[in-house]
Design a protein around this motif. Structure first.
Motif, PDB file in Angstrom:
ATOM      1  N   PRO A   1       0.830  -1.216   0.000  1.00  0.00           N
ATOM      2  CA  PRO A   1       0.000   0.000   0.000  1.00  0.00           C
ATOM      3  C   PRO A   1       0.859   1.258   0.000  1.00  0.00           C
ATOM      4  O   PRO A   1       0.870   2.044   0.958  1.00  0.00           O
ATOM      5  CB  PRO A   1      -0.804  -0.154   1.297  1.00  0.00           C
ATOM      6  N   LEU A   2       1.594   1.464  -1.103  1.00  0.00           N
ATOM      7  CA  LEU A   2       2.582   2.535  -1.139  1.00  0.00           C
ATOM      8  C   LEU A   2       1.953   3.910  -0.989  1.00  0.00           C
ATOM      9  O   LEU A   2       2.565   4.813  -0.398  1.00  0.00           O
ATOM     10  CB  LEU A   2       3.378   2.456  -2.450  1.00  0.00           C
ATOM     11  N   ARG A   3       0.752   4.099  -1.530  1.00  0.00           N
ATOM     12  CA  ARG A   3       0.131   5.423  -1.414  1.00  0.00           C
ATOM     13  C   ARG A   3      -0.137   5.760   0.047  1.00  0.00           C
ATOM     14  O   ARG A   3       0.127   6.896   0.479  1.00  0.00           O
ATOM     15  CB  ARG A   3      -1.166   5.474  -2.223  1.00  0.00           C
TER      16      ARG A   3
ATOM     17  N   PHE B   1       1.642   8.711   2.226  1.00  0.00           N
ATOM     18  CA  PHE B   1       0.815   9.715   2.891  1.00  0.00           C
ATOM     19  C   PHE B   1       1.321   9.947   4.315  1.00  0.00           C
ATOM     20  O   PHE B   1       1.463  11.092   4.759  1.00  0.00           O
ATOM     21  CB  PHE B   1      -0.637   9.252   2.896  1.00  0.00           C
ATOM     22  N   LEU B   2       1.608   8.857   5.024  1.00  0.00           N
ATOM     23  CA  LEU B   2       2.122   8.984   6.391  1.00  0.00           C
ATOM     24  C   LEU B   2       3.547   9.517   6.406  1.00  0.00           C
ATOM     25  O   LEU B   2       3.888  10.420   7.180  1.00  0.00           O
ATOM     26  CB  LEU B   2       2.061   7.623   7.088  1.00  0.00           C
ATOM     27  N   ILE B   3       4.385   8.964   5.548  1.00  0.00           N
ATOM     28  CA  ILE B   3       5.804   9.321   5.535  1.00  0.00           C
ATOM     29  C   ILE B   3       6.021  10.769   5.106  1.00  0.00           C
ATOM     30  O   ILE B   3       6.798  11.519   5.712  1.00  0.00           O
ATOM     31  CB  ILE B   3       6.586   8.356   4.611  1.00  0.00           C
ATOM     32  N   ASP B   4       5.319  11.185   4.053  1.00  0.00           N
ATOM     33  CA  ASP B   4       5.565  12.500   3.474  1.00  0.00           C
ATOM     34  C   ASP B   4       4.758  13.615   4.132  1.00  0.00           C
ATOM     35  O   ASP B   4       5.233  14.754   4.210  1.00  0.00           O
ATOM     36  CB  ASP B   4       5.239  12.484   1.974  1.00  0.00           C
ATOM     37  N   HIS B   5       3.550  13.311   4.586  1.00  0.00           N
ATOM     38  CA  HIS B   5       2.637  14.380   4.970  1.00  0.00           C
ATOM     39  C   HIS B   5       2.250  14.375   6.455  1.00  0.00           C
ATOM     40  O   HIS B   5       2.219  15.429   7.080  1.00  0.00           O
ATOM     41  CB  HIS B   5       1.377  14.320   4.109  1.00  0.00           C
TER      42      HIS B   5
ATOM     43  N   MET C   1     -12.244  -2.898   8.827  1.00  0.00           N
ATOM     44  CA  MET C   1     -10.916  -3.357   8.423  1.00  0.00           C
ATOM     45  C   MET C   1     -10.040  -2.175   8.022  1.00  0.00           C
ATOM     46  O   MET C   1      -8.888  -2.059   8.457  1.00  0.00           O
ATOM     47  CB  MET C   1     -11.047  -4.337   7.259  1.00  0.00           C
ATOM     48  N   LYS C   2     -10.587  -1.311   7.200  1.00  0.00           N
ATOM     49  CA  LYS C   2      -9.820  -0.155   6.700  1.00  0.00           C
ATOM     50  C   LYS C   2      -9.423   0.780   7.839  1.00  0.00           C
ATOM     51  O   LYS C   2      -8.273   1.245   7.907  1.00  0.00           O
ATOM     52  CB  LYS C   2     -10.672   0.582   5.663  1.00  0.00           C
ATOM     53  N   ALA C   3     -10.360   1.042   8.749  1.00  0.00           N
ATOM     54  CA  ALA C   3     -10.087   1.969   9.847  1.00  0.00           C
ATOM     55  C   ALA C   3      -9.009   1.433  10.780  1.00  0.00           C
ATOM     56  O   ALA C   3      -8.126   2.188  11.232  1.00  0.00           O
ATOM     57  CB  ALA C   3     -11.369   2.254  10.623  1.00  0.00           C
ATOM     58  N   PHE C   4      -9.066   0.140  11.083  1.00  0.00           N
ATOM     59  CA  PHE C   4      -8.043  -0.434  11.957  1.00  0.00           C
ATOM     60  C   PHE C   4      -6.696  -0.527  11.248  1.00  0.00           C
ATOM     61  O   PHE C   4      -5.654  -0.201  11.830  1.00  0.00           O
ATOM     62  CB  PHE C   4      -8.476  -1.811  12.458  1.00  0.00           C
ATOM     63  N   ASN C   5      -6.687  -0.965   9.996  1.00  0.00           N
ATOM     64  CA  ASN C   5      -5.415  -1.104   9.289  1.00  0.00           C
ATOM     65  C   ASN C   5      -4.699   0.231   9.167  1.00  0.00           C
ATOM     66  O   ASN C   5      -3.511   0.355   9.498  1.00  0.00           O
ATOM     67  CB  ASN C   5      -5.645  -1.682   7.886  1.00  0.00           C
ATOM     68  N   GLU C   6      -5.404   1.250   8.707  1.00  0.00           N
ATOM     69  CA  GLU C   6      -4.756   2.537   8.489  1.00  0.00           C
ATOM     70  C   GLU C   6      -4.427   3.231   9.808  1.00  0.00           C
ATOM     71  O   GLU C   6      -3.410   3.919   9.926  1.00  0.00           O
ATOM     72  CB  GLU C   6      -5.635   3.405   7.594  1.00  0.00           C
ATOM     73  N   GLY C   7      -5.269   3.028  10.812  1.00  0.00           N
ATOM     74  CA  GLY C   7      -4.960   3.569  12.126  1.00  0.00           C
ATOM     75  C   GLY C   7      -3.766   2.875  12.759  1.00  0.00           C
ATOM     76  O   GLY C   7      -2.892   3.528  13.348  1.00  0.00           O
ATOM     77  N   ASN C   8      -3.713   1.553  12.637  1.00  0.00           N
ATOM     78  CA  ASN C   8      -2.577   0.811  13.197  1.00  0.00           C
ATOM     79  C   ASN C   8      -1.288   1.115  12.448  1.00  0.00           C
ATOM     80  O   ASN C   8      -0.203   1.141  13.048  1.00  0.00           O
ATOM     81  CB  ASN C   8      -2.866  -0.689  13.171  1.00  0.00           C
TER      82      ASN C   8
ATOM     83  N   GLY D   1      -6.092  22.108  -2.692  1.00  0.00           N
ATOM     84  CA  GLY D   1      -6.036  21.507  -4.021  1.00  0.00           C
ATOM     85  C   GLY D   1      -4.813  20.663  -4.294  1.00  0.00           C
ATOM     86  O   GLY D   1      -4.467  20.405  -5.453  1.00  0.00           O
ATOM     87  N   SER D   2      -4.146  20.193  -3.250  1.00  0.00           N
ATOM     88  CA  SER D   2      -2.979  19.325  -3.430  1.00  0.00           C
ATOM     89  C   SER D   2      -3.368  17.875  -3.231  1.00  0.00           C
ATOM     90  O   SER D   2      -4.382  17.569  -2.612  1.00  0.00           O
ATOM     91  CB  SER D   2      -1.873  19.716  -2.446  1.00  0.00           C
ATOM     92  N   GLY D   3      -2.555  16.977  -3.747  1.00  0.00           N
ATOM     93  CA  GLY D   3      -2.808  15.562  -3.547  1.00  0.00           C
ATOM     94  C   GLY D   3      -3.983  15.060  -4.371  1.00  0.00           C
ATOM     95  O   GLY D   3      -4.530  15.747  -5.242  1.00  0.00           O
ATOM     96  N   ASP D   4      -4.401  13.842  -4.070  1.00  0.00           N
ATOM     97  CA  ASP D   4      -5.505  13.171  -4.758  1.00  0.00           C
ATOM     98  C   ASP D   4      -6.777  13.431  -3.955  1.00  0.00           C
ATOM     99  O   ASP D   4      -6.922  12.939  -2.842  1.00  0.00           O
ATOM    100  CB  ASP D   4      -5.214  11.672  -4.843  1.00  0.00           C
ATOM    101  N   PRO D   5      -7.733  14.191  -4.499  1.00  0.00           N
ATOM    102  CA  PRO D   5      -8.930  14.525  -3.717  1.00  0.00           C
ATOM    103  C   PRO D   5      -9.771  13.311  -3.345  1.00  0.00           C
ATOM    104  O   PRO D   5     -10.372  13.285  -2.266  1.00  0.00           O
ATOM    105  CB  PRO D   5      -9.697  15.484  -4.637  1.00  0.00           C
TER     106      PRO D   5
END
Length: 594
Positions: free
Chosen positions: A7-9, A13-17, A348-355, A545-549
């Motif tokens: 899940p590189l995007r 998102f976490l690493i860069d922003h 699933m999405k909320a726990f994965n991205e939060g973790n 207006g930056s990033g993928d809306p």
């Protein structure tokens, strides 16, 4: 088995922003970790995990490890994948350059370990245990021991283990029976047996370096009498086989391609690491490393499960939407239109991205603790790590198991069939709440030792961060409702802690009764804070207006789901904590069987 795609995007998102890894590295003087270097590690690591490790995941589970008269053979392709991993320099990404490593920050090693664990949990345990052994030797070994072992461990020629558990004791290490008798040449002869030793014997490296807990003949009773020893499979100087052998491997529910061994020490030559009778302090360096890695396994299996489930939910046709057909040209609608399937996928999405955010937040603290030139900054990071480590291990594995169960459920009956691969992820994830200290033990460590034991100091170190965040964002146009809720829970956190502490002064059982619910309560609040950090960035990207809306809107929607559907679980955990110990301890033991 679902095809894993890193899940590189979300990682970027976490690493860069969200966490600004690049500014973080610059502040610590880690100039080698340039944006180009980080990008290359992400891209090339993803290719290795997707193309080499992921295809071996199901076949490794089907084949398992083979045991023949003390010799363990890993499944087809595992040894070759390890050689490719070592040749690519992945094994030494975060290791000390003095011993052949690349010297990059620990956080980059953790990002890589996420991809490895998601693509093939069993395979990832072999280098994972080695990194833990390296950290213990680096922190506590003599210079001669570092020179002897770290170069070849870093190069992947040798691998490592941690040997704690014995048949009669797991958590209660004070009663271990393995003995170490001093020898005339300064070494020790170790005799005893250890069980549940991950990667204790295999065919992937030339030598295996065991870190073994044992007691000296004159050792004090209990944990104050434990020492730590380096016991190599082959003696480094002579190359002779040492007196350590594999008696058997376990037949397990999951992680079948990871060799879980019984190791017998028959007068094996070992070398004291650190001070005599201080071995547990040394081993905790390795155990804390392993506990963070185990917490990651909850995220890793959860990520693989989500990828399979969301693809299946978009493809599988079943019934029509209650609000009218969504795919009128087809015989039925894809199941992703149904609210209950959405509930599972969003959980699933909320726990994965939060973790993932929790793991990366913690990884930055590791960097600071290791690299900062400011002693106060290092101490603050170490205090936060002490507080967060048991939460990472337990909360991430409990929720990871929930995620993999949801993933199997999305598939319906097909999820129960081996060929689809979803049940393997449940089986592989199930061990994570158990090993490296059960989640009950992590909860006792958090509440009893870290929070109450520090008179609330370690908790306050984190609640102050949340308080400042909430104060700074109290009037945020789109997120102020969630910020107010987080602030309320943050205040209640301290109040609940004080209540448990007062009750424990009258009855020590109150700590054990409250511990796991207290840990889960804490974890939900921490993820709430991290979800709001992600939401703030996503909202800012939409505004400017930056990033993928579309990606940013997905973040905001998932944050809203978390606050409305998952964060309210704190109320249940709080009620359980406040219920006290009486309802647990009043039933006599002999009446449980009636």
């Amino acid at each position: 088995m679902p095809d894993y795609k890193a899940p590189l995007r979300d990682m970027r998102f976490l690493i860069d922003h969200v966490f600004d890894f690049h500014g973080h590295y610059a502040g610590l003087g880690a100039t080698d970790a340039s944006p180009d270097m980080v990008g290359a590690i992400l891209e090339e690591g993803a290719k290795f995990c997707e193309n080499v490790l992921s295809p071996l995941n199901r076949s490794g589970d089907e084949e398992g490890c083979h045991f023949d008269n003390g010799v363990v053979t890993t499944p087809k392709g595992f040894k070759e994948a390890f050689a490719q991993y070592v040749e690519g320099g992945w094994h030494g990404v975060a290791a000390d350059p003095a011993y052949g490593g690349q010297g990059l920050p620990s956080s980059l090693g953790l990002v890589l370990s996420e991809m490895i664990g998601s693509s093939n949990t069993s395979w990832g345990m072999y280098p994972g245990l080695t990194h833990g052994a390296m950290s213990a030797i680096h922190a506590h070994g003599s210079q001669a021991q570092k020179d002897t072992y770290l170069t070849k461990l870093t190069a992947g020629q040798w691998t490592g283990t941690m040997c704690l558990t014995e048949a009669h004791c797991g958590t209660d290490l004070g009663i271990i029976k393995t003995r170490a008798v001093p020898q005339a040449n300064g070494s020790y002869a170790l005799t005893g047996s250890k069980i549940f030793i991950s990667a204790g014997e295999h065919d992937m490296s030339e030598n295996i370096i065991h870190l073994v807990l044992a007691k000296l003949p004159d050792a004090p009773a209990g944990t104050k009498g434990i020492s730590l020893f380096i016991v190599p499979k082959f003696l480094p100087e002579s190359g002779e086989r040492n007196g350590v052998s594999c008696g058997s491997i376990e037949h397990k529910m999951g992680i079948k391609a990871s060799a879980t061994c019984v190791l017998n020490f028959d007068g094996a030559e070992g070398y004291l690491i650190g001070e005599a009778n201080k071995g547990l302090n040394c081993m905790f360096t390795m155990m804390n490393h392993a506990r963070l890695g185990t917490g990651m396994q909850g995220l890793c299996n959860g990520e693989a499960s989500f990828q399979g489930a969301v693809k299946y939910a978009n493809d599988r046709l079943q019934m029509r939407s209650l609000t009218g057909p969504k795919a009128p040209d087809k015989a039925a609608d894809p199941i992703i239109v149904h609210p209950d399937v959405r509930r599972m996928l969003l959980t699933m999405k909320a726990f994965n991205e939060g973790n993932r955010a929790l793991a990366y937040f913690t990884a930055q603290l590791l960097d600071t603790a290791h690299l900062s030139a400011d002693p106060d900054q290092r101490q603050e990071a170490e205090d936060l790590l002490a507080f967060l480590t048991p939460i990472c291990k337990a909360f991430m594995t409990e929720t990871g198991l929930e995620v993999t169960n949801h993933g199997m459920q999305v598939f319906g009956g097909h999820g129960f069939i081996r060929e689809w691969g979803m049940e393997q992820l449940v089986r592989d994830c199930r061990i994570a709440p158990i090993y490296e200290g059960t989640n009950g033990i992590q909860a006792l460590d958090l509440l009893g030792r870290k929070v109450l034991g520090s008179q609330g100091k370690l908790l306050r170190g984190f609640t102050k961060i949340v308080h400042k965040f909430c104060a700074a964002n109290a009037e945020h146009p789109q997120l102020k409702v969630q910020v107010a809720k987080l602030n309320q829970l943050n205040q209640q956190w301290g109040e609940l802690t004080a209540k448990v502490g007062m009750a424990a002064m009258k009855n020590p059982d109150e700590v054990g009764a409250a511990a796991l619910d207290y840990l889960m309560y804490s974890g939900y609040i921490i993820l709430g804070y991290l979800w709001l950090r992600m939401a703030l960035v996503a909202q800012a990207q939409i505004d400017n207006g930056s990033g993928d809306p579309d990606y940013a809107r997905g973040k905001l929607a998932t944050c809203e789901f978390y606050f409305k559907r998952l964060l309210p679980r704190t109320a249940t955990h709080r009620a359980a904590v406040e219920a006290g110990s009486e309802c647990l301890m009043s039933l006599p033991a002999e009446l449980f069987a009636l």
